[in-house]
Design a protein around this motif. Structure first.
Motif, short mmCIF file in Angstrom:
data_model
loop_
_atom_site.label_atom_id
_atom_site.label_comp_id
_atom_site.label_asym_id
_atom_site.label_seq_id
_atom_site.Cartn_x
_atom_site.Cartn_y
_atom_site.Cartn_z
N UNK A 1 0.62 -1.29 0.26
CA UNK A 1 -0.43 0.21 0.00
C UNK A 1 0.97 1.38 0.29
N UNK A 2 1.77 1.05 0.53
CA UNK A 2 2.81 2.15 1.32
C UNK A 2 3.37 2.38 -0.63
N UNK A 3 3.60 1.36 -1.34
CA UNK A 3 4.42 2.15 -2.63
C UNK A 3 3.68 2.10 -3.44
N UNK B 1 18.26 9.43 -9.17
CA UNK B 1 16.77 8.80 -8.12
C UNK B 1 16.29 9.66 -6.93
N UNK B 2 15.87 10.75 -7.21
CA UNK B 2 15.27 11.27 -6.65
C UNK B 2 14.42 12.29 -7.46
N UNK B 3 13.35 12.33 -5.93
CA UNK B 3 12.09 13.78 -6.58
C UNK B 3 12.58 14.89 -5.00
N UNK B 4 12.26 16.06 -5.69
CA UNK B 4 12.04 16.86 -4.07
C UNK B 4 10.62 16.96 -4.23
N UNK C 1 13.86 9.62 -2.24
CA UNK C 1 13.97 7.98 -3.63
C UNK C 1 13.02 7.99 -4.43
N UNK C 2 13.14 7.98 -5.62
CA UNK C 2 12.08 8.14 -6.83
C UNK C 2 12.38 7.23 -7.13
N UNK C 3 13.14 5.76 -6.61
CA UNK C 3 13.26 4.45 -7.04
C UNK C 3 13.95 3.74 -5.52
N UNK C 4 14.12 2.43 -5.70
CA UNK C 4 14.67 2.25 -5.00
C UNK C 4 16.60 1.94 -5.34
N UNK C 5 16.98 2.02 -4.23
CA UNK C 5 18.55 2.56 -4.88
C UNK C 5 19.19 1.99 -3.68
N UNK D 1 10.80 6.37 -2.26
CA UNK D 1 9.47 7.27 -0.81
C UNK D 1 10.34 7.26 -0.11
N UNK D 2 11.83 6.93 0.20
CA UNK D 2 12.06 6.61 1.57
C UNK D 2 13.21 8.40 1.15
#
Length: 494
Positions: free
Chosen positions: A12-14, A61-64, A76-80, A277-278
């Motif tokens: 759900x979080x993802x 791999x990030x968003x603001x 993080x926009x994806x797993x890093x 998402x972190x």
């Protein structure tokens, strides 16, 4: 059922994370339809913003995102993965602490006799720099300022003044960059309570009004000064750098990323696996510093109290790195214990003996002062002296000294005693880092490199005591340590 519930919550979080990032520019949050054609992980509203996301054929791999009470943050926009490059960032502002020995054009250090004074009173190279026109605008401003406040021109503040003048001009020359800058946190309300900050703001405002910046208001100027003080990174006490994207990273004492500065460019890499998402976090301040002292540093510089897991745990993840050995029972540790939401006390859990906050502060400050050493050879005896006053093998000041000893002594001549001391100290550093500096780090890389040197010394000087097969295996392990150490010190994966 518990496992199933956990998996459902994660899914759900993802899902919420995926839905949340649909249709909004990764940088400015403006609604748009265009995805990055390479990774399809983020949306971008313009080619300029897409170029920020994709640098050197790498999709960052990030968003603001905006967080209430904090401002803009990086997520993080994806797993890093560990070692993965998060960004390379160039400064928006460079403030030099001393322009006297630098070329006023290229800002390189002037050496020898190949220089002359510019009409603004600063030095410039006699080669290409003296023919450049890029300094003409600053030169005219400096001449005006010198006529009004000669002391300001000759002080360390002149570089900050020049940079603020350039930032003020962004309002008309580059409105988008001006808007980006103005959204940084400045804490101007808190800073205006400081008499020195107020005095500097008034001084700058008076000079700006006299040199042609009549429209500049006190709130605007205080905001810009606060932005520089809050978001700049100091480098070698010689300059301050304000980075447009690194500055959005939040602080944690146990961060998931590590950053370093090379010349004036910042590099950020992942210390551990970071799920989509972190929040992206770095460490703003010291690793090895007593909690009470560190809280004051963070409060005075950035006006917040860190609430990370390490700061919430009185034992500092089990290391007791900010605790003293109990002077009463000699068995327990005098550590921070939460009494109420706003008050803490310092108490030994074994015998319940307490120590006042003032006494803890004085002792922590005193032990910090003992970190200054005259020679590497003096460190082992200095550590024993510190431990005799209530510190222990994993106390911050002791760890700081052990790290200095390991990195310094392995560059000189080694012997059996030194190598055994390095190995003993390295074990303590490993225990410390496994708790409070987890994952990939340059500090761990340097330690591994030193341990590999010590291992190599034992292999070369104790051959009679080591079986040939064990010696071969030892050399293979040493090479692996060297490779991993070099990768930790300077490496990242693109």
């Amino acid at each position: 059922l518990i496992l199933l519930d956990s998996l459902l919550q994660e899914n759900i979080s993802q899902l919420v994370w995926r839905m949340d990032k649909d249709g909004k520019c990764f940088l400015c949050d403006k609604e748009c339809d265009d995805k990055c054609p390479h990774c399809e992980d983020v949306f971008s509203c313009s080619d300029d913003h897409l170029q920020v996301h994709r640098k050197d054929k790498k999709c960052l791999p990030w968003v603001v995102k905006f967080q209430e009470g904090v401002g803009r943050i990086l997520v993080a926009s994806r797993d890093i993965l560990p070692f993965e490059l998060i960004m390379k960032d160039d400064p928006l502002v460079i403030i030099r602490d001393n322009l006297v020995d630098l070329c006023v054009n290229c800002e390189h250090k002037i050496e020898g006799t190949e220089w002359e004074y510019c009409k603004c009173g600063f030095k410039q190279c006699l080669t290409v720099c003296s023919q450049l026109s890029s300094h003409s605008e600053d030169c005219a401003l400096l001449c005006k300022v010198r006529a009004i406040d000669d002391e300001l021109v000759e002080s360390k503040l002149i570089s900050k003044f020049l940079n603020i003048s350039k930032l003020l001009q962004l309002k008309t020359s580059e409105p988008e960059k001006w808007n980006w800058l103005n959204r940084f946190m400045s804490h101007q309300d808190e800073r205006n309570k400081n008499s020195e900050f107020e005095k500097l703001s008034n001084r700058f405002l008076s000079v700006f009004h006299k040199v042609g910046f009549e429209s500049v208001s006190r709130p605007t100027l205080s905001h810009l000064l606060g932005i520089l003080d809050t978001n700049s990174i100091s480098v070698d006490s010689s300059m301050q750098l304000l980075f447009p994207y690194l500055s959005l990273s939040s602080h944690s004492c146990i961060p998931n990323c590590e950053h370093w500065i090379t010349a004036t460019q910042a590099t950020v890499r992942a210390k551990r696996k970071i799920p989509a998402g972190e929040e992206i976090t770095i460490r703003y301040s010291y690793l090895s510093l007593h909690r009470m002292l560190l809280r004051r540093v963070i409060r005075d510089a950035w006006f917040f109290t860190c609430g990370c897991g390490r700061c919430q745990d009185g034992s500092e993840m089990g290391t007791q790195a900010s605790s003293f050995k109990c002077y009463n029972c000699r068995e327990g540790f005098i550590q921070e214990v939460k009494q109420t939401e706003t008050e803490n006390c310092y108490q030994c859990k074994a015998c319940e003996k307490t120590m006042s906050e003032q006494k803890v502060f004085e002792k922590a400050t005193y032990l910090r002062s003992l970190e200054n050493f005259s020679s590497l050879e003096r460190i082992p005896s200095l550590i024993l002296e510190i431990e005799s006053t209530g510190a222990h093998p994993l106390y911050h000041s002791v760890i700081e000294l052990k790290q200095c000893y390991i990195e310094g002594i392995t560059n000189s001549g080694l012997n059996d005693h030194i190598c055994r001391t390095v190995l003993a100290y390295s074990q303590d550093l490993c225990m410390y880092m496994d708790k409070v500096n987890t994952g990939v780090s340059r500090m761990r890389g340097r330690m591994l490199f030193c341990m590999a040197r010590v291992k190599n010394w034992f292999l070369n000087n104790c051959q009679a005591d080591i079986e040939p097969e064990a010696q071969m295996k030892g050399k293979q392990e040493m090479v692996k340590m060297m490779i991993l150490a070099k990768k930790m010190i300077a490496g990242y994966v693109t």
